[in-house]
Scaffold this active site. Sequence first.
Site: not given
Ligand code: ATP
Length: 314
Positions: A25, A113, A152
């Site tokens: 997203k 990310g 999310d």
């Molecule tokens: P958002 O945009 O929702 O803030 P994000 O893209 O910044 O999320 P994610 O990759 O969703 O970050 O993950 C953040 C943290 O969630 C990771 O560092 C990890 O510790 C935890 N996590 C748990 N399960 C997963 C998974 N299947 N994939 C990625 N991260 C995961």
Amino acid sequence: WRPGDEDERLRRRMSGPVKVRVPAKVNLHLGVGPLRPDGYHELNTVYQAISIHDELTARRGDTLTLTMEGEGAGELALDESNLVIRAARALAAHAGVPAHARLHLRKQIPLAGGLAGGSADGAAALVACDALWGTDLSRDELAAIAAGLGSDVPFLVYGGTALGTGHGETISPILARPVTWHWVVAIAEGGLSTPAAYRELDRLRAEQAAPPPLRNADALLAALRGRDPARLGRALGNDLQAAALSLRPALAETLKAGEAAGALAGLVSGSGPTCVFLATDGGHAERVAAELTASGLCRTVRTAYGPVPGARVG
Ligand code: ATP
């Protein structure tokens, strides 16, 4: 009733591997309100699901296991903390079935990310296990379980373009005439922690005289209805961007480079460090992506389009 009967019944209903694709997203608008007593910020956000996908395959198993390949392999814990496992257990508890499955994740969405990769995988696990176990819940029921897993996750059960309120978990789909928006996605080296970005925003705001009110998404919603990419570009906005730039000043260079490459507008996606740029069409997106790649500022640059559906079998 004999022990094992239930397992046998379920085994008959399970029909081999189930493959689910789930998108990343971006937040086209992310208004962040004050910190609430429950520790969440009140949000007013517009989500769009874009064509960068993770894929989760679910097979029959005697226990619950998770393996993975791709982005984050060797880094991401595959234990009870993983959102895939948490989602499978939440569905099993809700439906009263044993949480038995062999799950394999092929990950393309970068870790931490700002593209909600973990939430996407949680949504994929709900949809995949629901099909594997024959629990046949509706999207709304799956989204209600998803809300207990993370802000999310419900959006990624639905996909498309949607307004998110509360702390992002209350989803109202935006039913606009179909139009495809074209994006360039600039993936940075390393991740940014979402809680750290919110803490930084609170710190920056504490230095201001009065915290800003929660920004609504009216201008963005009007721009989406207008179907004009230049107008949408002007309406994009992310209150977390200042925090992401404060924690990772180099992102300002990436934003500048994307705009210098001709993008209509650029912004940090969610809590960053991924930056996304709006293009007029697919060809324009390819040209901007090529220039951004040549700048050497990003780990990877991809093109994508949205909206796309949420977690789906097939
Ligand atoms: P958002 O945009 O929702 O803030 P994000 O893209 O910044 O999320 P994610 O990759 O969703 O970050 O993950 C953040 C943290 O969630 C990771 O560092 C990890 O510790 C935890 N996590 C748990 N399960 C997963 C998974 N299947 N994939 C990625 N991260 C995961």
